[in-house]
Design a protein around this motif. Structure first.
Motif, PDB file in Angstrom:
ATOM      1  N   TYR A 103      80.647 -55.884  42.084  1.00 15.12           N
ATOM      2  CA  TYR A 103      79.606 -55.240  42.886  1.00 15.12           C
ATOM      3  C   TYR A 103      79.984 -55.014  44.346  1.00 15.12           C
ATOM      4  O   TYR A 103      79.366 -54.189  45.013  1.00 15.12           O
ATOM      5  N   GLU A 104      80.981 -55.704  44.880  1.00 13.22           N
ATOM      6  CA  GLU A 104      81.362 -55.519  46.277  1.00 13.22           C
ATOM      7  C   GLU A 104      82.472 -54.470  46.383  1.00 13.22           C
ATOM      8  O   GLU A 104      83.509 -54.598  45.714  1.00 13.22           O
ATOM      9  N   PRO A 105      82.308 -53.442  47.217  1.00  9.67           N
ATOM     10  CA  PRO A 105      83.293 -52.357  47.278  1.00  9.67           C
ATOM     11  C   PRO A 105      84.719 -52.821  47.560  1.00  9.67           C
ATOM     12  O   PRO A 105      85.648 -52.425  46.841  1.00  9.67           O
ATOM     13  N   GLN A 106      84.930 -53.648  48.577  1.00  7.50           N
ATOM     14  CA  GLN A 106      86.297 -54.029  48.923  1.00  7.50           C
ATOM     15  C   GLN A 106      86.924 -54.896  47.846  1.00  7.50           C
ATOM     16  O   GLN A 106      88.094 -54.716  47.489  1.00  7.50           O
ATOM     17  N   ALA A 107      86.164 -55.840  47.310  1.00 12.32           N
ATOM     18  CA  ALA A 107      86.697 -56.669  46.225  1.00 12.32           C
ATOM     19  C   ALA A 107      87.027 -55.813  45.011  1.00 12.32           C
ATOM     20  O   ALA A 107      88.035 -56.035  44.330  1.00 12.32           O
ATOM     21  N   GLY A 108      86.198 -54.816  44.736  1.00 11.78           N
ATOM     22  CA  GLY A 108      86.465 -53.917  43.624  1.00 11.78           C
ATOM     23  C   GLY A 108      87.720 -53.087  43.851  1.00 11.78           C
ATOM     24  O   GLY A 108      88.527 -52.901  42.932  1.00 11.78           O
ATOM     25  N   LEU A 109      87.904 -52.595  45.079  1.00 15.21           N
ATOM     26  CA  LEU A 109      89.099 -51.810  45.383  1.00 15.21           C
ATOM     27  C   LEU A 109      90.360 -52.660  45.263  1.00 15.21           C
ATOM     28  O   LEU A 109      91.389 -52.201  44.751  1.00 15.21           O
ATOM     29  N   ASP A 110      90.292 -53.904  45.746  1.00 15.12           N
ATOM     30  CA  ASP A 110      91.456 -54.797  45.659  1.00 15.12           C
ATOM     31  C   ASP A 110      91.846 -55.039  44.202  1.00 15.12           C
ATOM     32  O   ASP A 110      93.030 -54.998  43.849  1.00 15.12           O
TER      33      ASP A 110
END
Length: 246
Positions: free
Chosen positions: A165-172
């Motif tokens: 659900y968190e954008p940066q964690a998802g991108l990583d």
């Protein structure tokens, strides 16, 4: 519901906002902004896993003629074909936000697991973020931020709770997955490969011979900092071996 409803999946058209449970039509309201955003983040992470060959958002599965369920994110058994999908996904993810019908969600989880889904992850967006992990024959367990989710045999990599659900964690997580699909363990591994190739090009341009020992040392080095130091030294060194010793 203990009685059997009159509807069948083939009576529903693609785009109809209904699911079916034992022949009963269940209205599915449009997803709010927070849920839509989160499901795209999580779906991208899961679909990019190196071992995943098919995944989809809001895909309709019909394991029986009187059943039709559409998890927010499905992994496995999502063919590139029109129409409802026979069977169920291996992994299903539901995003529970404001207005969630908890009674139907419980039924939906039970039906998916009974039909062969291995895991159902419910991402709770109201209150403290957390993920409920449901598996057939097991008690539900909670996974909180800072923990990882695993689906062995379906996903190669563990999934951080936040990556759903968190954008940066998802991108990583997505970047890690995409690099692995190309044969790299990390972005540092990509940089090391580029530096090794550049170092050999410098040696060739300067006419410096690279013996077997030097080639082995360069191939075995995965530290970009060391490779950069060798690259700088190669610009002024008289031999390849002297570069690697400096």
């Amino acid at each position: 519901m203990t009685d059997h409803g009159p509807f069948h999946a083939d009576q529903l058209r693609q785009g109809d906002r209904y699911e079916l449970s034992a022949g009963h039509a269940i209205w599915c309201s449009p997803t709010g902004g927070r849920g839509a955003r989160a499901s795209l983040i999580g779906g991208t992470v899961l679909a990019s896993d190196p071992d995943v060959t098919s995944a989809g958002l809001d895909a309709g599965f019909s394991p029986t003629p009187d059943s039709l369920r559409a998890p927010d994110v499905s992994v496995g058994n999502v063919p590139d074909q029109p129409g409802w999908i026979q069977g169920v996904p291996q992994l299903a993810v539901e995003y529970a936000d404001v207005g969630q019908d908890e009674t139907d969600l419980a039924v939906k989880i039970r039906e998916l697991l009974a039909a062969g889904t291995r895991w159902v992850w419910v991402v709770r967006l109201v209150g403290p973020r957390r993920v409920e992990v449901h598996a057939a024959g097991q008690s539900m367990r909670l996974a909180n931020p800072g923990e990882e989710l695993r689906a062995p045999g379906v996903l190669r990599n563990p999934v951080a709770v936040e990556a759903l659900y968190e954008p940066q964690a998802g991108l990583d997580a997505t970047l890690r997955n995409l690099l692995q699909r190309q044969g790299f363990d990390s972005l540092e591994a990509v940089r090391a490969t580029e530096l090794r190739e550049s170092l050999l090009e410098v040696f060739a341009a300067r006419g410096l011979a690279v013996d077997e020992a030097a080639q082995s040392a360069i191939a075995a080095c995965n530290d970009p900092a060391v490779l950069r130091r060798w690259h700088r030294a190669a610009l002024v060194a008289e031999t390849a071996e002297a570069t690697l010793l400096g």
